[in-house]
Design an enzyme around this catalytic site. Structure first.
Site, PDB file in Angstrom:
ATOM      1  CG  HIS A  62     -31.052   7.524  40.996  1.00  0.00           C
ATOM      2  ND1 HIS A  62     -32.221   7.604  40.276  1.00  0.00           N
ATOM      3  CD2 HIS A  62     -31.416   7.583  42.302  1.00  0.00           C
ATOM      4  CE1 HIS A  62     -33.245   7.701  41.106  1.00  0.00           C
ATOM      5  NE2 HIS A  62     -32.777   7.704  42.345  1.00  0.00           N
ATOM      6  CE  LYS A  72     -27.444   7.814  33.898  1.00  0.00           C
ATOM      7  NZ  LYS A  72     -26.608   7.948  35.072  1.00  0.00           N
ATOM      8  CE1 TYR A 132     -31.658   8.765  32.992  1.00  0.00           C
ATOM      9  CE2 TYR A 132     -33.877   8.783  32.114  1.00  0.00           C
ATOM     10  CZ  TYR A 132     -32.987   9.085  33.119  1.00  0.00           C
ATOM     11  OH  TYR A 132     -33.428   9.690  34.255  1.00  0.00           O
ATOM     12  CG  ASP A 168     -35.015   8.995  44.526  1.00  0.00           C
ATOM     13  OD1 ASP A 168     -34.248   8.010  44.487  1.00  0.00           O
ATOM     14  OD2 ASP A 168     -35.549   9.466  43.503  1.00  0.00           O
TER      15      ASP A 168
END
Length: 180
Positions: A62, A72, A132, A168
């Site tokens: 992603h 991130k 994250y 996904d």
């Protein structure tokens, strides 16, 4: 903290330095000044937790498109994962290349992934949890992804996934991205 380069420019392993005594350990996991001194952008716009019940769960790959690419810092707070970053920046000399590292709750290791890179992971234990720190807020209309098994990327996953979302499974191949 130590900042260890990977084979992809901008993707950095951040190695914490846990300090221990009879109470347990303490470790600094993020400092904006220290990150800036190493050329990394500030984070902390948003924080996310991903809990994964079963070993073999795959999430990704992603990313968030322009104008809000999402840098991130990913840390495993429970269990163990194989964590991957893939360059999806149009025109990049490393477009389609990937790098990976194992993250676990004990190592003090995190992976910094700059904007313009897709992220995914495979859980190597049951009950794996990732934390994250994000550099941009989530914008659903900018959410994108590429297939975990894209043959042009050819990630050497340590095992076949056992749990994978329909979303996904349906992600496009990197060559099919219309608006990265």
């Amino acid at each position: 903290m130590r900042f260890l380069s990977t084979d992809l420019p901008g993707v950095v392993i951040v190695q914490g330095d846990p300090q221990g005594d009879e109470r347990g350990t303490f470790m600094r996991t993020y400092c904006a000044e220290t990150f800036a001194a190493h050329g990394l952008p500030p984070l902390g716009v948003q924080c996310n937790v991903s809990r994964n019940a079963r070993k073999g769960t795959l999430r990704g790959l992603h990313f968030q498109a322009q104008p809000l690419p999402d840098a991130k810092l990913v840390r495993c707070t429970r269990g163990r994962v194989f964590d991957v970053a893939v360059d999806v920046r149009p025109g990049s000399p490393t477009l389609g290349r990937w790098t990976a590292t194992e993250l676990d709750e004990a190592s003090g290791r995190a992976l910094f992934i700059p904007g313009g890179f897709a992220h995914g992971f495979l859980t190597l234990t049951d009950d794996a949890e990732l934390f994250y720190m994000m550099g941009a807020s989530y914008a659903p209309d900018l959410a994108r992804g590429v297939r975990w098994d894209d043959p042009d990327i050819a990630i050497a996953w340590p095992a076949a996934p056992e749990v994978l979302s329909d979303r996904d499974r349906a992600l496009p191949l990197l060559a099919g991205l219309v608006d990265p």
